[in-house]
Design a protein around this motif. Structure first.
Motif, PDB file in Angstrom:
ATOM      1  N   SER A 186      16.803  43.687 -20.137  1.00 27.39           N
ATOM      2  CA  SER A 186      16.060  42.430 -20.194  1.00 27.39           C
ATOM      3  C   SER A 186      16.768  41.430 -21.097  1.00 27.39           C
ATOM      4  N   ILE A 187      17.215  41.880 -22.242  1.00 28.62           N
ATOM      5  CA  ILE A 187      17.942  41.001 -23.168  1.00 28.62           C
ATOM      6  C   ILE A 187      19.223  40.496 -22.521  1.00 28.62           C
ATOM      7  N   ASP A 188      19.963  41.413 -21.881  1.00 24.42           N
ATOM      8  CA  ASP A 188      21.220  41.044 -21.229  1.00 24.42           C
ATOM      9  C   ASP A 188      21.012  40.047 -20.084  1.00 24.42           C
ATOM     10  N   ASN A 189      19.819  40.061 -19.470  1.00 23.95           N
ATOM     11  CA  ASN A 189      19.519  39.175 -18.340  1.00 23.95           C
ATOM     12  C   ASN A 189      18.686  37.970 -18.758  1.00 23.95           C
ATOM     13  N   GLY A 190      18.833  37.560 -19.992  1.00 17.55           N
ATOM     14  CA  GLY A 190      18.128  36.368 -20.453  1.00 17.55           C
ATOM     15  C   GLY A 190      16.637  36.573 -20.642  1.00 17.55           C
ATOM     16  N   PHE A 191      16.260  37.755 -21.052  1.00 19.86           N
ATOM     17  CA  PHE A 191      14.857  38.091 -21.351  1.00 19.86           C
ATOM     18  C   PHE A 191      13.958  38.051 -20.119  1.00 19.86           C
ATOM     19  N   GLN A 192      14.538  38.363 -18.973  1.00 17.06           N
ATOM     20  CA  GLN A 192      13.767  38.456 -17.742  1.00 17.06           C
ATOM     21  C   GLN A 192      13.094  39.837 -17.666  1.00 17.06           C
TER      22      GLN A 192
END
Length: 52
Positions: A40-46
């Motif tokens: 999630s962090i790596d994907n912009g908190f998605q």
């Protein structure tokens, strides 16, 4: 804590203790959640689906 962990590992290694399967399940579920948080962090908190 380290001393207790070493004691438990030694007990399992030399046959004095049995492995408790619940800890394998708990640690796996925890790792799945941690992996989802990192993704999630790596994907912009998605939001990331948790697959277990």
């Amino acid at each position: 804590m380290v001393k207790e962990f070493a004691h438990l590992v030694g007990g399992i290694k030399y046959g004095n203790f049995k492995v408790e399967n619940k800890w394998a399940i708990i640690s796996r579920k925890t790792q799945v959640v941690i992996d989802a948080v990192k993704a999630s962090i790596d994907n912009g908190f998605q939001p990331v689906p948790i697959e277990y």
